[in-house]
Design a protein around this motif. Sequence first.
Motif, short mmCIF file in Angstrom:
data_model
loop_
_atom_site.label_atom_id
_atom_site.label_comp_id
_atom_site.label_asym_id
_atom_site.label_seq_id
_atom_site.Cartn_x
_atom_site.Cartn_y
_atom_site.Cartn_z
N ARG A 94 3.03 -5.48 -4.43
CA ARG A 94 3.48 -4.64 -3.31
C ARG A 94 2.33 -3.78 -2.77
O ARG A 94 2.17 -3.64 -1.56
CB ARG A 94 4.65 -3.76 -3.73
N THR A 95 1.52 -3.25 -3.67
CA THR A 95 0.37 -2.45 -3.24
C THR A 95 -0.59 -3.30 -2.42
O THR A 95 -1.09 -2.86 -1.38
CB THR A 95 -0.36 -1.87 -4.48
N LYS A 96 -0.85 -4.51 -2.88
CA LYS A 96 -1.75 -5.40 -2.15
C LYS A 96 -1.17 -5.77 -0.78
O LYS A 96 -1.90 -5.89 0.20
CB LYS A 96 -2.06 -6.65 -2.97
N MET A 97 0.14 -5.95 -0.71
CA MET A 97 0.78 -6.24 0.59
C MET A 97 0.66 -5.05 1.53
O MET A 97 0.41 -5.22 2.72
CB MET A 97 2.25 -6.61 0.38
N GLU A 98 0.86 -3.85 0.99
CA GLU A 98 0.74 -2.64 1.82
C GLU A 98 -0.69 -2.45 2.29
O GLU A 98 -0.92 -1.85 3.35
CB GLU A 98 1.21 -1.42 1.03
N GLN A 99 -1.68 -2.95 1.52
CA GLN A 99 -3.08 -2.86 1.92
C GLN A 99 -3.45 -3.93 2.94
O GLN A 99 -4.57 -3.95 3.44
CB GLN A 99 -3.99 -2.99 0.71
N GLY A 100 -2.51 -4.83 3.24
CA GLY A 100 -2.74 -5.82 4.28
C GLY A 100 -3.21 -7.18 3.80
O GLY A 100 -3.59 -8.02 4.61
N GLU A 101 -3.19 -7.41 2.49
CA GLU A 101 -3.62 -8.72 1.99
C GLU A 101 -2.55 -9.76 2.29
O GLU A 101 -1.35 -9.49 2.26
CB GLU A 101 -3.90 -8.66 0.49
N SER A 102 -3.00 -10.99 2.54
CA SER A 102 -2.08 -12.09 2.83
C SER A 102 -1.50 -12.63 1.52
O SER A 102 -2.02 -12.36 0.43
CB SER A 102 -2.81 -13.20 3.57
N ASP A 103 -0.45 -13.42 1.64
CA ASP A 103 0.17 -14.04 0.47
C ASP A 103 -0.83 -14.94 -0.25
O ASP A 103 -0.86 -15.00 -1.48
CB ASP A 103 1.40 -14.85 0.86
N ALA A 104 -1.64 -15.66 0.52
CA ALA A 104 -2.64 -16.55 -0.08
C ALA A 104 -3.67 -15.75 -0.88
O ALA A 104 -4.07 -16.18 -1.98
CB ALA A 104 -3.33 -17.37 1.01
#
Length: 148
Positions: free
Chosen positions: A71-81
């Motif tokens: 979730r943190t990585k998603m909030e930082q804008g990282e893609s699923d890949a």
Amino acid sequence: MRNSKGFPVFSSVKSRLIAFILIAFAAAANADDLADRMHQLTQDLRCLVCQNESLADSHAPLAMDLKREIRTKMEQGESDAQIRDFLLQRYGDFVNYNPPLKASTLLLWVGPLLLLGAGGFVVWRAVRGRVARSGAGAVLADDAEDTP
């Protein structure tokens, strides 16, 4: 009641309240999108503790930590890949529910078949041994009856 410019004070409060409500709805919609995206990604990943559950369904402490990190990585804008690549580098192909078929994952794909074959072989040997022993006992019993 009017402010110094002659506008009613309530219009200022109303506009701030409306802005706050709009911002809250926008944040809630963004959180729902993020939650849906996270659920889709974690549904395809294996819990490293439970191994028979997806990361989305698991409540193990390690799974909870991984979900927080995702979730943190998603909030930082990282893609699923990018997130999947990070997890693959950290935990290997086992973290995927459907790991790719390659030399390093061959045991994951063929292992269950090998175990099934080994179990079948053990059962076959046990049955064959019993039949041989019961057949030999029957032959000895027949020979004992034939001798006077």
